[in-house]
Design a protein around this motif. Structure first.
Motif, PDB file in Angstrom:
ATOM      1  N   LYS A  12       1.131  -0.854  -0.102  1.00 31.36           N
ATOM      2  CA  LYS A  12      -0.082  -0.196   0.157  1.00 31.36           C
ATOM      3  C   LYS A  12       1.108   1.058  -0.082  1.00 31.36           C
ATOM      4  O   LYS A  12       0.379   2.001  -0.791  1.00 31.36           O
ATOM      5  N   GLU A  16       0.967   4.045  -3.247  1.00 32.10           N
ATOM      6  CA  GLU A  16       0.293   5.647  -2.661  1.00 32.10           C
ATOM      7  C   GLU A  16       2.169   6.166  -3.512  1.00 32.10           C
ATOM      8  O   GLU A  16       1.485   7.510  -3.832  1.00 32.10           O
ATOM      9  N   ILE A  92      -4.938  -1.447  -1.591  1.00 33.01           N
ATOM     10  CA  ILE A  92      -4.945  -0.474  -1.323  1.00 33.01           C
ATOM     11  C   ILE A  92      -7.152  -0.259  -0.436  1.00 33.01           C
ATOM     12  O   ILE A  92      -7.386   0.436  -0.047  1.00 33.01           O
TER      13      ILE A  92
END
Length: 173
Positions: A12, A16, A92
């Motif tokens: 994650k 990002e 996510i």
């Protein structure tokens, strides 16, 4: 027991960071693979970045069985992409995954395209995949994960959507 959940935290953060970087750089990424047939054996040496992958035919097709065939690699590439995109989408969405395994199958008929068998595709067909997840999530969450994966998986979409491929043969003197 170590599960994928620890890895999903890292995934994650990487997703990002990559998304933030992409906002500053919208340049198209060109991927490249170069393949050379080795003399005497015909083994295909696939070069991608700093990696080499060997593709070969089984013994009964004038090969040495030193690696998977091109159709087998294609199925493996689909499985790898589905696995990777499942990890991304799970990270996510905060979907808990203890384990993840993908199996891809496809058929290739030995007489495909030959006289009397013209209707049989010469390419892998009847492709199917099964994603097996170790997860405590609800069926609805898993279904939403599947839909997200199929919506954005590049290789899945490459295969399910018609493509135009440009090619040329260049003769070297």
């Amino acid at each position: 027991m170590t599960t994928l959940n620890e890895y999903l935290v890292q995934k994650k953060a990487a997703v990002e960071a990559r998304a933030a970087k992409a906002e500053d750089n919208t340049e198209v990424i060109v991927h490249r693979a170069k393949v050379r047939a080795a003399g005497r054996s015909g083994v295909r040496e696939i070069r991608i970045r700093d990696f080499q992958i060997i593709s070969d035919s089984p013994d009964d097709f004038a090969g040495y069985n030193l690696g998977p065939s091109s159709p087998e690699l294609q199925l493996g590439v689909l499985g790898s992409c589905l696995t990777h995109i499942t990890l991304i989408q799970a990270s996510i969405r905060g979907v808990s995954l203890e384990t993840l395994e993908v199996e891809v199958t496809g058929e290739l008929h030995p007489l495909a395209g030959k006289p009397g068998y013209e209707e049989i595709p010469v390419y892998p067909h009847n492709i199917a995949y099964t994603v097996t997840l170790g997860s405590t999530e609800t069926d609805e969450t898993i279904q939403a994960l599947r839909e997200a994966v199929e919506r954005v998986c590049p290789i899945y979409n490459l295969l399910v959507n018609p493509q135009t491929i440009q090619g040329q043969f260049v003769k070297k003197s």
